[in-house]
Scaffold this motif. Structure first.
Motif, PDB file in Angstrom:
ATOM      1  N   PRO A 244      50.135  14.005   4.877  1.00 46.58           N
ATOM      2  CA  PRO A 244      51.167  14.915   4.377  1.00 46.58           C
ATOM      3  C   PRO A 244      52.035  15.428   5.517  1.00 46.58           C
ATOM      4  O   PRO A 244      51.509  15.855   6.555  1.00 46.58           O
ATOM      5  CB  PRO A 244      50.360  16.040   3.726  1.00 46.58           C
ATOM      6  CG  PRO A 244      49.073  15.395   3.335  1.00 46.58           C
ATOM      7  CD  PRO A 244      48.796  14.384   4.423  1.00 46.58           C
ATOM      8  N   PRO A 245      53.363  15.413   5.342  1.00 47.04           N
ATOM      9  CA  PRO A 245      54.265  15.737   6.457  1.00 47.04           C
ATOM     10  C   PRO A 245      54.492  17.218   6.702  1.00 47.04           C
ATOM     11  O   PRO A 245      55.094  17.585   7.700  1.00 47.04           O
ATOM     12  CB  PRO A 245      55.573  15.070   6.018  1.00 47.04           C
ATOM     13  CG  PRO A 245      55.527  15.143   4.520  1.00 47.04           C
ATOM     14  CD  PRO A 245      54.077  14.953   4.146  1.00 47.04           C
ATOM     15  N   TYR A 246      54.050  18.072   5.781  1.00 42.08           N
ATOM     16  CA  TYR A 246      54.354  19.488   5.925  1.00 42.08           C
ATOM     17  C   TYR A 246      53.102  20.267   6.330  1.00 42.08           C
ATOM     18  O   TYR A 246      52.074  19.686   6.615  1.00 42.08           O
ATOM     19  CB  TYR A 246      54.959  20.019   4.619  1.00 42.08           C
ATOM     20  CG  TYR A 246      56.051  19.115   4.098  1.00 42.08           C
ATOM     21  CD1 TYR A 246      57.091  18.700   4.937  1.00 42.08           C
ATOM     22  CD2 TYR A 246      56.021  18.608   2.805  1.00 42.08           C
ATOM     23  CE1 TYR A 246      58.088  17.842   4.486  1.00 42.08           C
ATOM     24  CE2 TYR A 246      57.017  17.751   2.347  1.00 42.08           C
ATOM     25  CZ  TYR A 246      58.044  17.376   3.185  1.00 42.08           C
ATOM     26  OH  TYR A 246      59.017  16.518   2.743  1.00 42.08           O
ATOM     27  N   ASN A 247      53.209  21.578   6.387  1.00 40.22           N
ATOM     28  CA  ASN A 247      52.089  22.345   6.932  1.00 40.22           C
ATOM     29  C   ASN A 247      50.840  22.179   6.074  1.00 40.22           C
ATOM     30  O   ASN A 247      50.864  22.233   4.865  1.00 40.22           O
ATOM     31  CB  ASN A 247      52.460  23.825   7.095  1.00 40.22           C
ATOM     32  CG  ASN A 247      52.867  24.458   5.783  1.00 40.22           C
ATOM     33  OD1 ASN A 247      53.623  23.895   5.012  1.00 40.22           O
ATOM     34  ND2 ASN A 247      52.373  25.654   5.511  1.00 40.22           N
ATOM     35  N   GLY A 248      49.745  21.934   6.740  1.00 43.49           N
ATOM     36  CA  GLY A 248      48.477  21.675   6.076  1.00 43.49           C
ATOM     37  C   GLY A 248      47.495  21.165   7.098  1.00 43.49           C
ATOM     38  O   GLY A 248      47.833  20.950   8.263  1.00 43.49           O
ATOM     39  N   PRO A 249      46.255  20.895   6.709  1.00 40.85           N
ATOM     40  CA  PRO A 249      45.234  20.506   7.686  1.00 40.85           C
ATOM     41  C   PRO A 249      45.507  19.191   8.379  1.00 40.85           C
ATOM     42  O   PRO A 249      45.023  18.961   9.479  1.00 40.85           O
ATOM     43  CB  PRO A 249      43.952  20.439   6.835  1.00 40.85           C
ATOM     44  CG  PRO A 249      44.437  20.281   5.423  1.00 40.85           C
ATOM     45  CD  PRO A 249      45.714  21.035   5.347  1.00 40.85           C
ATOM     46  N   ASN A 250      46.286  18.295   7.751  1.00 37.15           N
ATOM     47  CA  ASN A 250      46.539  16.988   8.353  1.00 37.15           C
ATOM     48  C   ASN A 250      47.993  16.800   8.788  1.00 37.15           C
ATOM     49  O   ASN A 250      48.428  15.691   9.068  1.00 37.15           O
ATOM     50  CB  ASN A 250      46.178  15.876   7.349  1.00 37.15           C
ATOM     51  CG  ASN A 250      44.719  15.915   6.956  1.00 37.15           C
ATOM     52  OD1 ASN A 250      43.869  16.074   7.814  1.00 37.15           O
ATOM     53  ND2 ASN A 250      44.443  15.782   5.660  1.00 37.15           N
ATOM     54  N   SER A 251      48.746  17.878   8.826  1.00 32.82           N
ATOM     55  CA  SER A 251      50.181  17.743   9.050  1.00 32.82           C
ATOM     56  C   SER A 251      50.591  17.821  10.507  1.00 32.82           C
ATOM     57  O   SER A 251      51.692  17.443  10.858  1.00 32.82           O
ATOM     58  CB  SER A 251      50.930  18.839   8.279  1.00 32.82           C
ATOM     59  OG  SER A 251      50.654  20.106   8.832  1.00 32.82           O
ATOM     60  N   GLY A 252      49.741  18.361  11.353  1.00 32.59           N
ATOM     61  CA  GLY A 252      50.142  18.592  12.736  1.00 32.59           C
ATOM     62  C   GLY A 252      50.877  19.896  12.908  1.00 32.59           C
ATOM     63  O   GLY A 252      51.276  20.260  14.015  1.00 32.59           O
ATOM     64  N   TYR A 253      51.067  20.637  11.796  1.00 29.25           N
ATOM     65  CA  TYR A 253      51.761  21.924  11.866  1.00 29.25           C
ATOM     66  C   TYR A 253      50.777  23.018  12.283  1.00 29.25           C
ATOM     67  O   TYR A 253      49.658  23.078  11.789  1.00 29.25           O
ATOM     68  CB  TYR A 253      52.354  22.271  10.501  1.00 29.25           C
ATOM     69  CG  TYR A 253      52.921  23.666  10.420  1.00 29.25           C
ATOM     70  CD1 TYR A 253      54.218  23.928  10.853  1.00 29.25           C
ATOM     71  CD2 TYR A 253      52.168  24.724   9.922  1.00 29.25           C
ATOM     72  CE1 TYR A 253      54.737  25.208  10.776  1.00 29.25           C
ATOM     73  CE2 TYR A 253      52.681  25.994   9.856  1.00 29.25           C
ATOM     74  CZ  TYR A 253      53.974  26.229  10.282  1.00 29.25           C
ATOM     75  OH  TYR A 253      54.484  27.496  10.213  1.00 29.25           O
ATOM     76  N   SER A 254      51.199  23.882  13.182  1.00 27.18           N
ATOM     77  CA  SER A 254      50.373  25.035  13.556  1.00 27.18           C
ATOM     78  C   SER A 254      51.249  26.272  13.517  1.00 27.18           C
ATOM     79  O   SER A 254      52.428  26.230  13.887  1.00 27.18           O
ATOM     80  CB  SER A 254      49.782  24.862  14.950  1.00 27.18           C
ATOM     81  OG  SER A 254      50.806  24.686  15.906  1.00 27.18           O
ATOM     82  N   LYS A 255      50.690  27.358  13.064  1.00 29.33           N
ATOM     83  CA  LYS A 255      51.465  28.584  12.929  1.00 29.33           C
ATOM     84  C   LYS A 255      51.926  29.095  14.286  1.00 29.33           C
ATOM     85  O   LYS A 255      51.201  29.031  15.263  1.00 29.33           O
ATOM     86  CB  LYS A 255      50.631  29.666  12.242  1.00 29.33           C
ATOM     87  CG  LYS A 255      50.474  29.434  10.742  1.00 29.33           C
ATOM     88  CD  LYS A 255      49.871  30.661  10.099  1.00 29.33           C
ATOM     89  CE  LYS A 255      49.825  30.507   8.588  1.00 29.33           C
ATOM     90  NZ  LYS A 255      49.333  31.728   7.927  1.00 29.33           N
ATOM     91  N   THR A 256      53.140  29.619  14.299  1.00 27.65           N
ATOM     92  CA  THR A 256      53.670  30.243  15.511  1.00 27.65           C
ATOM     93  C   THR A 256      53.456  31.745  15.414  1.00 27.65           C
ATOM     94  O   THR A 256      53.118  32.291  14.360  1.00 27.65           O
ATOM     95  CB  THR A 256      55.171  29.959  15.659  1.00 27.65           C
ATOM     96  OG1 THR A 256      55.857  30.566  14.546  1.00 27.65           O
ATOM     97  CG2 THR A 256      55.440  28.461  15.647  1.00 27.65           C
ATOM     98  N   ALA A 257      53.699  32.409  16.536  1.00 26.40           N
ATOM     99  CA  ALA A 257      53.583  33.870  16.515  1.00 26.40           C
ATOM    100  C   ALA A 257      54.537  34.477  15.513  1.00 26.40           C
ATOM    101  O   ALA A 257      54.233  35.449  14.838  1.00 26.40           O
ATOM    102  CB  ALA A 257      53.850  34.422  17.915  1.00 26.40           C
TER     103      ALA A 257
END
Length: 265
Positions: A244-257
């Motif tokens: 999946p390309p969006y935020n999620g466990p497999n997306s590579g997305y990590s929350k910013t401050a």
């Protein structure tokens, strides 16, 4: 290419109005944009109504995006992060609108060689933003979702514009060569492997528009474009279902401050 909030709040709407006015001129003048299209057919000429069918919903997303640009207040901590995501795209968005508006003037004047310059500038501008500037989509942020939709659909239809205007300007009435057919398949295939649902959907739409447009000119080429569309859809679907390309466990997305602050607010 950063600009102030106050500049962004007039620049983006102004460019939208200029582009919208140019589109009305293109449709209502004589000859109109479709007349020019019909006189300058080539191997990358799409079905023209597919372009109108794309821009109508895309402009609705633009209006919602512009409304958020106008409504959000940078003095409010919860709004500022949302607004920053929109403002970052405004210069590229505005340049794109002005290029499209100028393209229309030269297209309707049958100076397709000059109109092609503005198509190239717009398409490369939108692709540059997608590749180098656009952050990963945060599905918890309305501004992030809208910016992804607007920028990726702008770039997606820009690919079709690039192929269409270039072939009409420099290869009028010519059939697709073996090299053109091969490069089309390779190019769209590679683009599909790097696309999320939004941009990938645009790639499929572009190929369908081309296939329908070529059906009356070259049935074999039209069928091949249709096959490319099916292949592109399969690649985009498989790639995005697997990761999946969006935020999620497999997306590579990590929350910013910033995201964490917004969540607390």
């Amino acid at each position: 290419m950063g600009i102030s909030y106050s500049t962004a709040k007039w620049m983006a709407p102004a460019s939208f109005v200029i582009d919208f006015a140019a589109q009305q001129y293109g449709m209502l003048s004589k000859p109109n944009m479709k007349d020019i299209h019909d006189k300058n057919l080539s191997f990358f000429s799409p079905q023209p109504y597919f372009i109108g069918g794309f821009f109508f919903p895309q402009q609705l997303f633009q209006l919602v995006w512009l409304y958020r640009l106008y409504k959000l207040d940078p003095k409010k901590p919860g709004d500022r992060g949302e607004l920053d995501q929109i403002v970052d795209y405004v210069p590229y968005y505005s340049l794109g609108n002005l290029c499209i508006a100028t393209w229309m003037v030269f297209w309707n004047s049958e100076r397709l060689d000059i109109s092609n310059i503005f198509v190239i500038v717009n398409s490369l501008t939108q692709l540059y933003y997608l590749i180098n500037k656009l952050p990963t989509m945060n599905t918890n942020s309305t501004s992030s979702i809208l910016t992804h939709i607007v920028s990726k659909t702008f770039a997606g239809i820009g690919i079709l514009d690039l192929l269409h205007n270039g072939s009409a300007a420099f290869a009028k009435d010519q059939p697709a060569s073996t090299m053109v057919k091969a490069l089309t398949g390779v190019g769209f295939g590679l683009a599909s492997t790097m696309s999320d649902w939004i941009f990938g959907g645009c790639m499929v739409y572009d190929l369908v528009a081309l296939a329908v447009g070529q059906s009356a000119r070259d049935g074999g080429w039209a069928k091949l474009l249709g096959a490319y569309a099916v292949g592109s859809a399969a690649i985009v679907g498989a790639k995005n279902l697997a990761r999946p390309p969006y935020n999620g466990p497999n997306s590579g997305y990590s929350k910013t401050a910033t995201d964490e602050v917004q969540n607390r607010v």
